[in-house]
Design a protein around this motif. Structure first.
Motif, PDB file in Angstrom:
ATOM      1  N   THR A   1     -13.787  -0.320  31.012  1.00 17.20           N
ATOM      2  CA  THR A   1     -13.823   1.141  30.844  1.00 17.20           C
ATOM      3  C   THR A   1     -15.112   1.718  31.435  1.00 17.20           C
TER       4      THR A   1
ATOM      5  N   THR B   1     -15.022   1.211  35.404  1.00 17.82           N
ATOM      6  CA  THR B   1     -14.014   1.951  36.193  1.00 17.82           C
ATOM      7  C   THR B   1     -13.962   3.425  35.835  1.00 17.82           C
TER       8      THR B   1
ATOM      9  N   GLN C   1     -12.118   4.581  33.731  1.00 19.78           N
ATOM     10  CA  GLN C   1     -10.756   4.793  33.239  1.00 19.78           C
ATOM     11  C   GLN C   1     -10.612   3.979  31.965  1.00 19.78           C
TER      12      GLN C   1
ATOM     13  N   ARG D   1      -4.353  -0.863  29.995  1.00 18.95           N
ATOM     14  CA  ARG D   1      -4.963   0.163  30.840  1.00 18.95           C
ATOM     15  C   ARG D   1      -4.176   1.448  30.629  1.00 18.95           C
TER      16      ARG D   1
ATOM     17  N   THR E   1      -3.419   8.970  32.188  1.00 16.52           N
ATOM     18  CA  THR E   1      -4.702   8.272  32.124  1.00 16.52           C
ATOM     19  C   THR E   1      -5.752   9.055  31.331  1.00 16.52           C
ATOM     20  N   GLN E   2      -6.787   8.333  30.941  1.00 13.50           N
ATOM     21  CA  GLN E   2      -7.948   8.939  30.289  1.00 13.50           C
ATOM     22  C   GLN E   2      -9.175   8.595  31.123  1.00 13.50           C
ATOM     23  N   THR E   3      -9.790   9.614  31.668  1.00 21.50           N
ATOM     24  CA  THR E   3     -11.036   9.412  32.410  1.00 21.50           C
ATOM     25  C   THR E   3     -12.201   9.496  31.436  1.00 21.50           C
TER      26      THR E   3
END
Lengths: 108, 108
Positions: B39, B42, B44, B57, B65-67
């Protein structure tokens, strides 16, 4: 509602406390069935202390109580979100929230 | 930072995901050391799936997705707070947040 909750092998479920108006995430602690019932009945948040193995009435000694505004639970019923009104500091360190430390690339 | 975290007997730590700008609490899931490292590297969010027993993931199949904006951790180092930017819905039901149900005195 209690029938929709899934407690872990120790009879506990994690509970996130969030300040209802500012959105601050204050802390995460654990609840058992009895502490949930007490919280709903009294509107004062009561957790279960894993270290002391007994009910933990938040603020009982510190007066830093949490008044329950709303109790929410997640899609699979294994986490509780407590919207609360926190008196003073949530954290035993005196910080408003327990999450006062951020990961810092330089400090790792 | 990883040295300040306390993983449970299964090598896991609970992580709360919060939308960084609105303050919405989106979900709670679990991380292991490897998922935290991924995490951070990346940006992400990657969890550990307890049911599938492997890295999860977030958004890999759903594109939801969760940034990562910021990673915080609590006073006793046993909970993580992820400030994220959530694409679409966090919940597999299609709801924005997993906490879409509230306790209702009438419905108990």
């Amino acid at each position: 509602m209690l029938e929709q909750l899934h407690f872990n092998e120790n009879g506990l479920i994690p509970a996130i406390a969030q300040q209802h108006d500012t959105g601050e995430v204050l802390m995460l602690a654990w609840m058992n069935r009895e502490s949930i019932e007490e919280t709903i009945n009294t509107k004062q948040v009561c957790y279960y202390s894993r270290s002391r193995q007994k009910l933990w009435r938040k603020g009982e000694t510190s007066n830093q109580t949490q008044t329950l505004i709303e109790l929410r639970y997640d899609c699979d019923g294994d986490t509780i979100l407590l919207l609360v009104d926190q008196t003073g500091a949530a954290c035993h360190t005196g910080e408003r929230t327990c999450f006062y430390r951020a990961w810092d690339a330089a400090g790792e």
